[in-house]
Design a protein around this motif. Structure first.
Motif, PDB file in Angstrom:
ATOM      1  N   ALA A  35       0.835  -1.210   0.000  1.00 58.14           N
ATOM      2  CA  ALA A  35       0.000   0.000   0.000  1.00 58.14           C
ATOM      3  C   ALA A  35       0.869   1.259   0.000  1.00 58.14           C
ATOM      4  O   ALA A  35       0.585   2.213  -0.741  1.00 58.14           O
ATOM      5  N   VAL A  36       1.931   1.278   0.794  1.00 59.78           N
ATOM      6  CA  VAL A  36       2.800   2.458   0.848  1.00 59.78           C
ATOM      7  C   VAL A  36       3.536   2.640  -0.476  1.00 59.78           C
ATOM      8  O   VAL A  36       3.630   3.760  -0.994  1.00 59.78           O
ATOM      9  N   TRP A  41      -3.304   5.149   0.152  1.00 55.44           N
ATOM     10  CA  TRP A  41      -3.466   5.511   1.565  1.00 55.44           C
ATOM     11  C   TRP A  41      -4.764   5.007   2.176  1.00 55.44           C
ATOM     12  O   TRP A  41      -4.799   4.657   3.361  1.00 55.44           O
ATOM     13  N   LEU A  42      -5.833   4.949   1.415  1.00 56.58           N
ATOM     14  CA  LEU A  42      -7.102   4.473   1.968  1.00 56.58           C
ATOM     15  C   LEU A  42      -7.040   3.005   2.383  1.00 56.58           C
ATOM     16  O   LEU A  42      -7.801   2.570   3.245  1.00 56.58           O
ATOM     17  N   GLU A  43      -6.122   2.244   1.791  1.00 53.52           N
ATOM     18  CA  GLU A  43      -5.982   0.829   2.162  1.00 53.52           C
ATOM     19  C   GLU A  43      -5.449   0.655   3.576  1.00 53.52           C
ATOM     20  O   GLU A  43      -5.589  -0.418   4.165  1.00 53.52           O
ATOM     21  N   PHE A  48      -4.770  -0.993   9.864  1.00 54.47           N
ATOM     22  CA  PHE A  48      -4.548  -0.419  11.192  1.00 54.47           C
ATOM     23  C   PHE A  48      -5.869  -0.312  11.938  1.00 54.47           C
ATOM     24  O   PHE A  48      -6.875   0.118  11.365  1.00 54.47           O
ATOM     25  N   LEU A  49      -5.855  -0.670  13.221  1.00 47.22           N
ATOM     26  CA  LEU A  49      -7.017  -0.409  14.057  1.00 47.22           C
ATOM     27  C   LEU A  49      -7.238   1.101  14.136  1.00 47.22           C
ATOM     28  O   LEU A  49      -6.273   1.868  14.046  1.00 47.22           O
ATOM     29  N   ILE A  72      -1.803   8.473   9.811  1.00 46.51           N
ATOM     30  CA  ILE A  72      -0.589   7.774   9.389  1.00 46.51           C
ATOM     31  C   ILE A  72      -0.396   7.948   7.881  1.00 46.51           C
ATOM     32  O   ILE A  72       0.688   8.316   7.415  1.00 46.51           O
ATOM     33  N   GLY A  73      -1.439   7.701   7.111  1.00 43.99           N
ATOM     34  CA  GLY A  73      -1.357   7.843   5.659  1.00 43.99           C
ATOM     35  C   GLY A  73      -1.060   9.267   5.233  1.00 43.99           C
ATOM     36  O   GLY A  73      -0.246   9.495   4.324  1.00 43.99           O
TER      37      GLY A  73
END
Length: 170
Positions: A35-36, A41-43, A48-49, A72-73
């Motif tokens: 994803a990164v 970013w939406l993934e 993540f909780l 974080i994203g």
């Protein structure tokens, strides 16, 4: 004899479940790297909780504290926006299940490299680091519960290295 066989099967069942859990945590780590790298970013919402925290120690004196996948994203998106090319590569990992005796908790050290090319200058660099991760299993699925990021070395004009972080960071 039957009691010995039953105890033996329980051990096999636990070893099999541990293997399944290690693979599942490894898949979670790989999904993060994917994803990164793709800047998807939406993934991160699926990794993540909502209350997950990330601490980022870039070794410049400040430690950033972020909470939740969107924060974080957003931080990562801004941090890597100057790179025309960016790839997050997992170098090694050490996953420890049953953290603090809980079957739904795990921790890991994840060693990584970031391969990057600056858009403005075209220069290539590599950053090396380690995540000290916390994971939580919710309804049979593993999630990131927290991360502590530490830069370990960077290439630039000169190769810059940092000492290994001290203490138990889980």
């Amino acid at each position: 004899m039957a009691a010995t066989l039953h105890a033996s099967l329980e051990g096999v069942d636990q070893a099999l479940q541990d293997t399944i859990d290690v693979v599942a945590v490894g898949r979670l780590q790989a999904a993060y790297a994917d994803a990164v790298t793709r800047r998807a970013w939406l993934e991160l919402d699926d990794l993540f909780l909502p209350e997950a925290t990330v601490s980022i120690d870039k070794r410049d004196g400040d430690i950033l504290e972020l909470t939740g996948p969107r924060a974080i994203g957003d931080f990562i998106a801004k941090a890597i926006s100057c790179f025309e090319f960016f790839e997050f590569v997992i170098l090694n990992r050490h996953i420890i299940l049953h953290h603090d005796g809980a079957d739904d908790r795990a921790v890991a050290r994840l060693y990584f490299a970031e391969l990057r090319q600056d858009e403005a200058s075209g220069k290539w660099s590599t950053a090396y680091g380690i995540y000290h991760d916390r994971y939580r299993k919710v309804d049979g699925r593993w999630w990131f519960d927290g991360r502590r990021h530490h830069s370990m070395a960077r290439t630039a004009r000169d190769f810059e290295t940092f000492p290994f972080p001290e203490g138990n960071l889980f």
